[in-house]
Design a protein around this motif. Structure first.
Motif, mmCIF file in Angstrom:
data_model
loop_
_atom_site.group_PDB
_atom_site.id
_atom_site.type_symbol
_atom_site.label_atom_id
_atom_site.label_comp_id
_atom_site.label_asym_id
_atom_site.label_seq_id
_atom_site.Cartn_x
_atom_site.Cartn_y
_atom_site.Cartn_z
ATOM 1 N N ILE A 18 0.838 -1.205 0.000
ATOM 2 C CA ILE A 18 0.000 0.000 0.000
ATOM 3 C C ILE A 18 0.871 1.253 0.000
ATOM 4 O O ILE A 18 0.670 2.178 -0.789
ATOM 5 N N PHE A 19 1.850 1.290 0.907
ATOM 6 C CA PHE A 19 2.744 2.448 0.975
ATOM 7 C C PHE A 19 3.530 2.606 -0.320
ATOM 8 O O PHE A 19 3.698 3.713 -0.833
ATOM 9 N N ASN A 20 4.019 1.495 -0.842
ATOM 10 C CA ASN A 20 4.844 1.537 -2.036
ATOM 11 C C ASN A 20 4.052 2.009 -3.263
ATOM 12 O O ASN A 20 4.587 2.707 -4.132
ATOM 13 N N ASP A 21 2.778 1.646 -3.330
ATOM 14 C CA ASP A 21 1.961 1.970 -4.494
ATOM 15 C C ASP A 21 1.282 3.332 -4.406
ATOM 16 O O ASP A 21 1.050 3.980 -5.440
ATOM 17 N N TYR A 22 0.955 3.782 -3.185
ATOM 18 C CA TYR A 22 0.081 4.949 -3.060
ATOM 19 C C TYR A 22 0.637 6.105 -2.233
ATOM 20 O O TYR A 22 0.104 7.213 -2.316
ATOM 21 N N ALA A 23 1.678 5.909 -1.446
ATOM 22 C CA ALA A 23 2.086 6.939 -0.491
ATOM 23 C C ALA A 23 2.755 8.148 -1.134
ATOM 24 O O ALA A 23 2.674 9.254 -0.598
ATOM 25 N N VAL A 24 3.447 7.956 -2.265
ATOM 26 C CA VAL A 24 4.270 9.052 -2.775
ATOM 27 C C VAL A 24 3.979 9.473 -4.212
ATOM 28 O O VAL A 24 4.299 10.605 -4.587
ATOM 29 N N THR A 25 3.405 8.618 -5.040
ATOM 30 C CA THR A 25 3.328 8.898 -6.481
ATOM 31 C C THR A 25 2.612 10.213 -6.787
ATOM 32 O O THR A 25 3.219 11.168 -7.297
ATOM 33 N N LEU A 26 1.333 10.300 -6.495
ATOM 34 C CA LEU A 26 0.577 11.520 -6.777
ATOM 35 C C LEU A 26 1.100 12.697 -5.975
ATOM 36 O O LEU A 26 1.161 13.835 -6.472
ATOM 37 N N SER A 27 1.485 12.436 -4.732
ATOM 38 C CA SER A 27 1.948 13.512 -3.851
ATOM 39 C C SER A 27 3.177 14.201 -4.418
ATOM 40 O O SER A 27 3.259 15.439 -4.444
ATOM 41 N N VAL B 183 -2.816 9.280 0.243
ATOM 42 C CA VAL B 183 -2.696 10.081 -0.975
ATOM 43 C C VAL B 183 -2.810 11.569 -0.668
ATOM 44 O O VAL B 183 -2.052 12.394 -1.197
ATOM 45 N N ILE B 184 -3.755 11.947 0.213
ATOM 46 C CA ILE B 184 -4.007 13.376 0.448
ATOM 47 C C ILE B 184 -3.251 13.934 1.651
ATOM 48 O O ILE B 184 -3.192 15.160 1.808
ATOM 49 N N ALA B 185 -2.672 13.071 2.496
ATOM 50 C CA ALA B 185 -2.062 13.535 3.743
ATOM 51 C C ALA B 185 -0.990 14.590 3.514
ATOM 52 O O ALA B 185 -0.900 15.569 4.264
ATOM 53 N N SER B 186 -0.151 14.375 2.512
ATOM 54 C CA SER B 186 0.912 15.344 2.250
ATOM 55 C C SER B 186 0.424 16.509 1.395
ATOM 56 O O SER B 186 0.769 17.670 1.649
ATOM 57 N N MET B 187 -0.401 16.225 0.388
ATOM 58 C CA MET B 187 -0.866 17.288 -0.520
ATOM 59 C C MET B 187 -1.701 18.331 0.212
ATOM 60 O O MET B 187 -1.659 19.514 -0.130
ATOM 61 N N ILE B 188 -2.464 17.910 1.225
ATOM 62 C CA ILE B 188 -3.334 18.843 1.934
ATOM 63 C C ILE B 188 -2.545 19.896 2.690
ATOM 64 O O ILE B 188 -3.060 20.979 3.003
ATOM 65 N N CYS B 189 -1.258 19.593 2.959
ATOM 66 C CA CYS B 189 -0.419 20.548 3.689
ATOM 67 C C CYS B 189 -0.244 21.850 2.918
ATOM 68 O O CYS B 189 -0.160 22.930 3.521
#
Length: 615
Positions: A479-488, A583-589
C-alpha cells in the motif's frame, strides 16, 4: 499592500535570516562529497529492480528512447532547479520555500511528510536484505531446496506447489497471512533486522555532513564494484546471451504506447528523487559559489547510466534463469515421454520433442490422454517475457538465479551487500530531508542536539515500521509503495516549479544562479522550467488521477498457501480509506498552510491599523 509586505520581507527579514544561517551552517568537505551523496541517494533500488522491469515490459531497448527524452526535458532540469533552490536558500525544504514566500511553507512540510512515509517503509527493504545476507552464510542456501515436513517423509507441500525461493520468501521470511485482514503477530527475526537497519542509518547520520560525507564514499562506490563483478560473471553464464538479445532487440511498436512514455517519465522522476526535499537539503550544505549546474548534469547522467548498466547485468541473469528453466522443462518432458512410452534413451531430444509429442498423441491417444495433465509447454520466449519488478525481482528471481551458480554463497553475499549499500545510501537522503528542516527550526535546535534529533527521528520511524514486520506487513508495505508518494510528489514538484517561475520570479531566479555559478542559465533551462516541465507534470497528474478513478477497486496480490501462488484480492474498505488518507495527507499541507498563513496575516492588519490611528 500584500505585495509591499512580500517585498519588505524579502528585502529585510529574509536576507538577515539567510546570512545567519550561512554563518553557522555546516558544509561538505569538498564538492566531491556532495556529488557522491547525490549519487548515493539517487542511485537506489529502483535502478536495479524497476528500470529493468520497464525495459522488459516495453520492448527492451526501445524503452530507452522515451526514457532518454524524458531525462532531457524533465529529469535534468528539475534536478538542476532543486539544487539551485537549496544552495541559494541554504536551508532545508521548509525554510527554503518559506524564504521564497511564507505561503509556500506547506510545500516544505509536504516534502517532509512524503519523506517520512518513504523512510517508514523503505528501510524495511534493508531489513529484508540483512535477513537474506545472514542466511547466505550457510553450506547450502536455505532457498536452494525445499525443507522436509514434520514427519520427514516428504517435502513441505507448500514449497512443492510453489518453489524453494518463493517458499523461503513468503513463508520463512514474511511468514505471510492469506489476506490483509489476518494481521498476525510481529516476526521477531524481521523486527531485529529492522532495528539493525535503523541503527546503521542512525550511525551514518549522527554527525550530519561530517559522518554522511564519509559514508557516501562506500555507499556510492561499492554497488558499482559488485555490478562490475556480476557483469563479468553474468555474461559468462549459460544462456546469458538470450537475455541480452531480448534487451537490445527493440520493439519499436511500443513507442506508440502512451503507457511507455508515462512510465519513462515516472521512472526518471522518482529515480532522481525529485520532490522529497533531499536534494534541497544536500545542496544547502554547499558553498555559495559551488557549480551545481555541472553537478546536476553529472549526477543525472550517472543515475541513468547506472540504470542501463544494471539492466545489462539483470538481463544476463534473466537469460540464464530463463534458459535454465526452459531446459529443465524440456528435460522433464523428455523423461516423461520416455518413461510413459518406454522409448529408447537418447531417441527424444530437444530438437525432435515436438515431433514426438505429435506422433505419440496420434498413435496412442488414450495413453497420451493419461499424461496430458503433466505435460508442460516449454518456450524460451515465454520465460523471457515473464516480467517481475520490486521485491519479486530482488528476493525471488535473483535468489533463484544465484542458487544455480557455482559458489552460490559468495554471489549471494555480494548481491545482498550491494542491495544494502543501495538502500542505505538512499536512506541517508530520505532521512536528511526530514532532519535538515527540523534542525533549521530554531525552537528544536535550541533544545535538542543534532544527535538527539537524529535519534528521535530514527526511533519514530522504527516504531511505525514495526507494523511491516507483522505477518500481514507485506500487504501494508505494498500500500505504501503503491500509493504513499506517487501523486503527492507530482503535485509537490508542480507547485515547486510554478512557485520558482511565477511567484519567486524566473528572472530573479536566473540572477541568483548567475551569482552562484558566474553566468546566467542557458535558454534551454528557462524553457523547460517555465513551459515544458509544468505541462508534462500536469499530464502525468491527469493520467494517474484518471487511472486511479477508472481502475476500480484497488487490489493486491495475496499469498495462497494451499495453491502455492499469489492470488488477486480486493482491498477491504478500511484499507481503501487508508489509501485515500495516504494520498491526500501530504498534498493537503500545501493549501492548508497557505490558508492558515493568509488568515494569520489578515488578523494582524486591523490591530496594526488601530495602533497606527491611536498613535
Amino acid at each position: 499592500f500584500a505585495l509591499a509586505i512580500k517585498r519588505k520581507y524579502h528585502q529585510m527579514v529574509a536576507p538577515k535570516a539567510l546570512q545567519m544561517v550561512q554563518e553557522s551552517r555546516p558544509s561538505w568537505d569538498n564538492p566531491m562529497q556532495f556529488v557522491l551523496a547525490c549519487v548515493s541517494y539517487a542511485v537506489g533500488l529502483g535502478n536495479v529492480w524497476r528500470f529493468p522491469y520497464l525495459c522488459q515490459m516495453h520492448g527492451g531497448g526501445g524503452f530507452l528512447i522515451p526514457y532518454l527524452i524524458m531525462l532531457l526535458v524533465e529529469g535534468v532540469p528539475l534536478f538542476y532547479m532543486e539544487l539551485a533552490v537549496g544552495q541559494q536558500m541554504r536551508q532545508g525544504s521548509i525554510g527554503a520555500w518559506t524564504a521564497i514566500s511564507p505561503y509556500l511553507t506547506g510545500v516544505g512540510i509536504a516534502s517532509v511528510v512524503v519523506s517520512l512515509f518513504l523512510c517508514v517503509y523503505y528501510n524495511v527493504i534493508n531489513a529484508w536484505a540483512f535477513w537474506y545476507l545472514f542466511h547466505s552464510f550457510q553450506e547450502t542456501l536455505p532457498w536452494a531446496e525445499c525443507p522436509v515436513n514434520g514427519n520427514r517423509t516428504a517435502f513441505v507441500s507448500e514449497c512443492e506447489k510453489s518453489s524453494p525461493t518463493q517458499y523461503f520468501w513468503y513463508r520463512e521470511t514474511l511468514n505471510i497471512t492469506s489476506s490483509i485482514n489476518d494481521t498476525g503477530g510481529i516476526q521477531m527475526g524481521q523486527a531485529l533486522c529492522l532495528l539493525l537497519a535503523w541503527l546503521v542509518v542512525f550511525l551514518c547520520i549522527i554527525r550530519g555532513t561530517k559522518s554522511t560525507g564519509k559514508v557516501v564514499y562506500v555507499t556510492s562506490i561499492f554497488p558499482y564494484f559488485v555490478l562490475i563483478i556480476y557483469l563479468i560473471r553474468g555474461v559468462t553464464l549459460h544462456g546469458a546471451v538470450n537475455g541480452l538479445k531480448y534487451m537490445f532487440t527493440p520493439k519499436l511498436t511500443e513507442l506508440a504506447n502512451p503507457k511507455a512514455w508515462v512510465n519513462a517519465a515516472t521512472q526518471i522522476f522518482f529515480s532522481l528523487g525529485l520532490g522529497f526535499g533531499s536534494l534541497i537539503a544536500f545542496a544547502s550544505f554547499n558553498q555559495p559559489n559551488n557549480n551545481f549546474e555541472k553537478q546536476a548534469i553529472i549526477v543525472s547522467l550517472i543515475n541513468s547510466g547506472t540504470s542501463v548498466f544494471a539492466s545489462i547485468v539483470t538481463f544476463s541473469i534473466y537469460g540464464f534463469k530463463a534458459t535454465f528453466n526452459y531446459e529443465a522443462c524440456i528435460d522433464r518432458m523428455i523423461l516423461l515421454l520416455m518413461n510413459s512410452f518406454d522409448l529408447a534413451e537418447g531417441s527424444v531430444t530437444t530438437e525432435n520433442l515436438s515431433d514426438w509429442v505429435t506422433r505419440l498423441n496420434a498413435t496412442y491417444p488414450e495413453q497420451f490422454a493419461l499424461i496430458s495433465p503433466q505435460m508442460e509447454f516449454c518456450d524460451l520466449e515465454s520465460e523471457l517475457d515473464t516480467a517481475v519488478e520490486g521485491t519479486g525481482l530482488a528476493f525471488i528471481v535473483y535468489s533463484e538465479a544465484i542458487k544455480n551458480m557455482e559458489v552460490s554463497q559468495l554471489w549471494s553475499v555480494l548481491y545482498f551487500t550491494m542491495l544494502l549499500m543501495l538502500g542505505i545510501g538512499s536512506m541517508l537522503g530520505n532521512v536528511a530531508a526530514i532532519i535538515t528542516p527540523l534542525r533549521d527550526w530554531q525552537l528544536l535546535s535550541r533544545h535538542l542536539q543534532q544527535e538527539t534529533l537524529a535519534g528521535l527521528v530514527c526511533l519514530l520511524c522504527f516504531i511505525i515500521g514495526l507494523g511491516f514486520t507483522s505477518r500481514s506487513g507485506n500487504y501494508w508495505f505494498a500500500i505504501f509503495n503503491d500509493y504513499a508518494v506517487t501523486l503527492s510528489l507530482l503535485f509537490i514538484v508542480l507547485i515547486e516549479i510554478l512557485s520558482v517561475c511565477y511567484i519567486y520570479g524566473l528572472k530573479r531566479f536566473e540572477k541568483d544562479i548567475s551569482v552562484m555559478i558566474g553566468h546566467l542559465p542557458h535558454w534551454y533551462w528557462r524553457v523547460t522550467w517555465s513551459i515544458v516541465s509544468p505541462l508534462l507534470i500536469v499530464g502525468l497528474l491527469i493520467f494517474y488521477m484518471i487511472d486511479y478513478i477508472t481502475g476500480g477497486t484497488p487490489t493486491y496480490q495475496a499469498w495462497d498457501e494451499l495453491q502455492g501462488r499469489t492470488v488477486k484480492k480486493e482491498y477491504p474498505p478500511y484499507a481503501q480509506a487508508f489509501i485515500g488518507i495516504l494520498v491526500i495527507a501530504s498534498m493537503i499541507c500545501v493549501p492548508l498552510v497557505a490558508l492558515v498563513t493568509f488568515f494569520k496575516r489578515k488578523s494582524r492588519r486591523p490591530k496594526e491599523g488601530t495602533i497606527s490611528t491611536i498613535t
